[in-house]
Design a protein around this motif. Structure first.
Motif, PDB file in Angstrom:
ATOM      1  N   VAL A 302       2.573  -5.632  11.007  1.00 42.86           N
ATOM      2  CA  VAL A 302       1.935  -4.753  10.020  1.00 42.86           C
ATOM      3  C   VAL A 302       0.470  -4.606  10.412  1.00 42.86           C
ATOM      4  O   VAL A 302      -0.224  -5.614  10.582  1.00 42.86           O
ATOM      5  N   PRO A 303       0.000  -3.387  10.590  1.00 41.18           N
ATOM      6  CA  PRO A 303      -1.400  -3.201  11.005  1.00 41.18           C
ATOM      7  C   PRO A 303      -2.362  -3.407   9.840  1.00 41.18           C
ATOM      8  O   PRO A 303      -2.949  -2.458   9.334  1.00 41.18           O
ATOM      9  N   MET A 304      -2.476  -4.638   9.425  1.00 42.57           N
ATOM     10  CA  MET A 304      -3.326  -4.956   8.285  1.00 42.57           C
ATOM     11  C   MET A 304      -4.436  -5.887   8.779  1.00 42.57           C
ATOM     12  O   MET A 304      -4.185  -7.044   9.103  1.00 42.57           O
ATOM     13  N   HIS A 426       8.267 -14.676  -7.414  1.00 42.62           N
ATOM     14  CA  HIS A 426       7.009 -13.968  -7.656  1.00 42.62           C
ATOM     15  C   HIS A 426       6.815 -13.729  -9.160  1.00 42.62           C
ATOM     16  O   HIS A 426       5.721 -13.919  -9.697  1.00 42.62           O
ATOM     17  N   HIS A 520       2.729 -13.518  -1.177  1.00 43.09           N
ATOM     18  CA  HIS A 520       3.115 -12.702  -0.025  1.00 43.09           C
ATOM     19  C   HIS A 520       1.984 -11.760   0.403  1.00 43.09           C
ATOM     20  O   HIS A 520       1.495 -10.962  -0.394  1.00 43.09           O
ATOM     21  N   PHE A 521       1.563 -11.893   1.668  1.00 44.61           N
ATOM     22  CA  PHE A 521       0.525 -11.051   2.258  1.00 44.61           C
ATOM     23  C   PHE A 521      -0.874 -11.317   1.701  1.00 44.61           C
ATOM     24  O   PHE A 521      -1.821 -10.637   2.087  1.00 44.61           O
ATOM     25  N   ARG A 522      -0.995 -12.301   0.806  1.00 47.11           N
ATOM     26  CA  ARG A 522      -2.332 -12.644   0.301  1.00 47.11           C
ATOM     27  C   ARG A 522      -2.873 -13.831   1.104  1.00 47.11           C
ATOM     28  O   ARG A 522      -3.356 -14.819   0.561  1.00 47.11           O
TER      29      ARG A 522
ATOM     30  N   GLU B 296       4.567  -5.581  -6.564  1.00 49.44           N
ATOM     31  CA  GLU B 296       4.505  -6.625  -7.588  1.00 49.44           C
ATOM     32  C   GLU B 296       5.883  -6.925  -8.167  1.00 49.44           C
ATOM     33  O   GLU B 296       6.084  -7.967  -8.777  1.00 49.44           O
ATOM     34  N   THR B 299       9.161  -7.634  -3.855  1.00 49.98           N
ATOM     35  CA  THR B 299       8.196  -8.394  -3.063  1.00 49.98           C
ATOM     36  C   THR B 299       8.403  -8.280  -1.561  1.00 49.98           C
ATOM     37  O   THR B 299       7.550  -8.728  -0.792  1.00 49.98           O
ATOM     38  N   VAL B 302       5.390  -4.262   1.763  1.00 51.29           N
ATOM     39  CA  VAL B 302       4.045  -4.617   2.224  1.00 51.29           C
ATOM     40  C   VAL B 302       3.043  -4.108   1.179  1.00 51.29           C
ATOM     41  O   VAL B 302       3.061  -2.928   0.839  1.00 51.29           O
ATOM     42  N   PRO B 303       2.197  -4.988   0.655  1.00 50.56           N
ATOM     43  CA  PRO B 303       1.262  -4.549  -0.387  1.00 50.56           C
ATOM     44  C   PRO B 303       0.078  -3.794   0.213  1.00 50.56           C
ATOM     45  O   PRO B 303      -1.034  -4.286   0.271  1.00 50.56           O
ATOM     46  N   MET B 304       0.370  -2.598   0.677  1.00 50.14           N
ATOM     47  CA  MET B 304      -0.658  -1.786   1.313  1.00 50.14           C
ATOM     48  C   MET B 304      -0.832  -0.513   0.486  1.00 50.14           C
ATOM     49  O   MET B 304       0.043   0.344   0.475  1.00 50.14           O
ATOM     50  N   HIS B 520       3.482   4.119  13.482  1.00 45.75           N
ATOM     51  CA  HIS B 520       3.940   3.086  12.557  1.00 45.75           C
ATOM     52  C   HIS B 520       2.845   2.721  11.539  1.00 45.75           C
ATOM     53  O   HIS B 520       1.737   2.347  11.916  1.00 45.75           O
ATOM     54  N   PHE B 521       3.172   2.875  10.263  1.00 38.45           N
ATOM     55  CA  PHE B 521       2.279   2.541   9.152  1.00 38.45           C
ATOM     56  C   PHE B 521       1.087   3.496   9.020  1.00 38.45           C
ATOM     57  O   PHE B 521       0.241   3.281   8.160  1.00 38.45           O
ATOM     58  N   ARG B 522       1.042   4.534   9.865  1.00 39.83           N
ATOM     59  CA  ARG B 522      -0.043   5.510   9.726  1.00 39.83           C
ATOM     60  C   ARG B 522       0.468   6.698   8.905  1.00 39.83           C
ATOM     61  O   ARG B 522       0.306   7.862   9.275  1.00 39.83           O
TER      62      ARG B 522
END
Lengths: 539, 539
Positions: A302-304, A426, A520-522, B296, B299, B302-304, B520-522
């Protein structure tokens, strides 16, 4: 006595290791502590082989060292040399290395120094920082066997992506470290190099599967270490050895170039992640790594970017404590550590509540089925190729899977259960207003050699894909205080087996760790919270 | 004549549909266009049943409608009514609905109006916006059969998460729409409701599997539509019907509550995503949805958040054109559309290069194996439960899988190939400096009813997990211009079969779409680029 073929096959790996040692840095055998001296954690400080400056360097964190190098007060060669010297003696004490890379490390360090002298600039945020790596992380042209005798001919075709990226940031790789057969024990013994032991108590295991990394960081042989974690394999050795270990959310750190049986298995993902001696260094590692955009090469990530999170104040935190997962009861030292942590956190202003673990048995059932959905056939075939002896812990973990492979649709059904479990967990955290969970890292402070079986205090966060950090509390097992709870009635045969493992004197001086878990992801928030929580707990 | 048991079993679904219709809004049969009138795309505008205001409303985009409602110039009830009326006539024209929700929609709209009158505020960014949804997206208490007669007794236990979230934003759900048997055709016919046809040419399919959604948006029966896409099932119907369809990166939009055989299959993920009549509405949909933080509850997402991207200028874009995927040659109308697009984009200042597709056959081999790694046993068993006739396209797609299920380790090997293919494709784009790819949405402008087989111009981006949007070029098939390339030599039997499907007169007036693909993801950048690219191409 003739060697069995599998013994012969591992011989060249042992030669690579012994040839990689700089003999000048080794202590004569007679200067080593006697084998019955269990705690060797401060031996290096007193053995007289490292200068006070070398001791100072090896006791510093990455931020400080990079700062010193940026001021021209310290060179990368001096830094690498200090850590290499230390690592040589450490290896004599606990047998943690599979290969030293003295020449490469000193060459890289010299290049960094030349770069700094020519430009006045550091190469990157990890300029000159020595990093140890678990054996199954590939280095081009070097053996990568993943703890299997059968794979000792396997030569990595290129450096792992994480190695290439961190080198761009100035990191220096100087030593590769041991892991157990199958890379699936919280122990560190294989048929190639034998057993790595715990620096705080050599009757104990340093943990695993990144056990060599635990020992490396525990004895400050590296500023940072890189391990892999699919069930606790970074966090457990960090915990057993008095270091810090992160298990990040999957699909963030670059995994490409790790040699592990069962590639393509995605129901539960193995992650690659750091060990360190401070939370700050874990944060630096993650920020440096993700700033290098690993997703540009490993596109499944994931590009985060690693987000900046403000330092947290204890008043902002609501922490739920898991005292017992409802399956296996923790040992007295761990309960003591949780009690002391709770009191200190409340004193510091954090909101601390008791958190009822959400059906960990369900999580354990799922994770146990998903580690080896092929019935561990993949691993069994590799072991069968040489006939190397199969360790008790290997047998034990393989037997957690059904002997016959699952069908694809059975695997899908477990994926559905896993996602439902994640959602429910969660929700349980949200419903209680809990941001972070504080819980044991393991049932006890450590395990005896060959004795670590129950690792679901860490694996539960793998199946939930939540970030988690183990950290030292500063406490150690004290048989005078940590007495057996005589009145405890085990809830099952497994619980009884694990509870009986607690014999106070056996674990004397083992450091006691705890684990902080986020959502998750935090990952960034979890690291930030671990910084404040660990500092309060250690105060 | 007696009905076969499977026919009887679908009867109650047809009753639900017919009972859901408001008879007052239906045209008498004699006022409907004759069945041999193929293009009914503007029939509603001229049939006299909608007022000019209703026509204006149903020709507006979400941004405009919400703005009008925010000024008190338009009510949600008036909006819902206009779209419901239109959808009723549309259903008579193309048989696209599985169920109207007139009462629920008008009640929800009335509540929104009351809310606005009481507070002076809109409920959310989609206040009063009618949205149609593909049948297999669950609504509490309503049938959810996913195109299988065997599942016609299945009642959803709760609304799908996307429905619940968008309702919080003010959306109004008014009609559910048709899909093909197995939900795996780019066609729209099943044994429950029969066949949905294309509004631009009723001899053609609206595409699929979200074919009812294609017809819904093509005839402006909804402002937004929601479909699902694992191989092109949103993008193809949007393309065939003259609308816009997004396939977002997996794990961004909330999928929970979609009823699809084979849950837990993760090697190639089905996504849920919007259709619309403008790119701006697609952006609004995505922003609204992700602002509601679906992760939320679900889960695994991805939290983006949906990132704000500045409007793009053509000079900033480097677009690679895929003229032909090297496997199946596109039909002349598509080549014409690409040629015109290229000229206009260059004229507008974009950098346009020819992009050599990176080994699409490898991608096709992987995706074909991964759609049904269980040998489609799951689907075959569902079909066998009732003995409903198996459509040619169902048989055809099932036969792409090996008849025997893959073993888990065979599936893993495909996952490894898939990731390697993704990495290599990403590198190919980077090496050429290409940010976006412009390519066909399908080999032709559309397919004949029951004739759509090759959908790998869209499925390739599913296996690559790259975001993609299909959009109308504004062109239509014109047999006078789009003549058969007599000199074309098919490269394979499949290519010949597909090429022979192009008979110019058959496709007259079908809208010609193209597809824009990002990384990807863009997703945000892809939508922003589609806004400028589609506007230039349509100019």
């Amino acid at each position: 006595m003739t060697q069995a073929p599998w013994e012969t096959k591992g011989e060249h790996c042992r030669k690579v290791l012994s040839n990689s040692l700089n003999q000048e840095w080794l202590l004569p055998l007679e200067d080593l502590p006697p084998t019955d001296r269990l705690n060797v954690s401060s031996f290096i400080e007193t053995c007289g082989r490292l200068t006070s400056r070398e001791l100072e360097i090896t006791h510093s964190d990455a931020t400080y060292l990079v700062d010193q190098m940026g001021q021209g007060k310290l060179s990368a060669v001096e830094t690498a040399t200090a850590f290499l010297k230390r690592a040589h003696i450490a290896h004599q004490l606990v047998n943690f290395a599979t290969e030293f890379m003295v020449e490469d490390a000193l060459k890289a360090a010299a290049e960094l120094d030349a770069h700094f002298q020519a430009t006045g600039k550091l190469k990157g945020p990890l300029h000159g920082i020595p990093i140890s790596t678990k054996e199954h992380i590939g280095f081009k042209g070097r053996i990568c066997h993943s703890g299997y005798v059968a794979w000792t001919e396997n030569i990595a075709q290129e450096d792992a992506l994480i190695v290439r990226l961190l080198r761009q940031a100035g990191a220096v790789f100087h030593v590769r470290t041991n892991e157990p057969q199958s890379v699936m024990h919280i122990d560190c013994s294989n048929n190639i190099y034998g057993t790595t032991v715990n620096p705080h108590n050599r009757k104990l295991t340093p943990g695993g599967s990144s056990g060599g990394e635990g020992a490396s960081l525990g004895l400050r042989c590296a500023v940072l270490g890189i391990g892999t974690d699919i069930g606790g394999s970074v966090r457990v050795p960090a915990a057993f050895c008095g270091a810090y270990g992160l298990r990040n959310t999957a699909l963030r750190n670059p995994y490409k170039g790790v040699c592990l049986a069962g590639g393509g298995q995605e129901s539960i993902r193995c992650v690659i992640s750091p060990l360190a001696n401070t939370v700050k260094d874990i944060n630096l590692f993650q920020k440096t790594l993700l700033d290098l955009e690993p997703w540009e090469e490993e596109t499944s990530l994931v590009p985060m970017p690693w987000r900046r999170v403000d330092p947290m104040q204890p008043e902002q935190l609501t922490i739920g404590i898991i005292w017992d997962d409802g399956v296996i009861h923790p040992h007295p030292p761990v309960i003591r550590a949780l009690n002391e942590a709770k009191a200190k956190l409340m004193q510091a202003g954090a909101t601390v509540i008791d958190f009822e673990p959400y059906d960990h048995q369900e999580g354990i059932d799922i994770v146990s089925a998903l580690y080896f959905p092929d019935g561990a056939q993949t691993q069994k075939q590799i072991l069968a190729q040489t006939g190397e002896p199969i360790a008790f812990l290997t047998e034990w973990i393989f037997n957690k899977a059904k002997p016959e492979p699952l069908s694809i649709t059975e695997n899908w059904a477990f994926n559905v259960r896993r996602d439902a479990y994640r959602d429910a967990y969660h929700k349980a955290m949200k419903d209680r207003g809990v941001d972070f969970i504080l819980c044991p890292a393991y049932i006890g402070a450590a395990a005896e050699l060959g004795g670590g079986q129950y690792f679901h205090y860490t694996s539960i966060w793998n199946i939930l894909d939540q970030p988690a950090i183990t950290f030292p509390t500063g406490l150690k097992v004290d048989p005078a205080i940590d007495v057996v709870e005589k009145e405890y009635k085990p809830r099952s045969a497994d619980d009884e087996r694990e509870y009986k493992k607690y014999v106070p004197d056996t674990f004397v001086e083992a450091p006691i760790a705890l684990q902080l878990v986020g959502k998750h992801f935090r990952d960034e928030e979890t690291v930030a919270a671990a910084e404040v929580v660990s500092s309060i707990v250690q105060s």
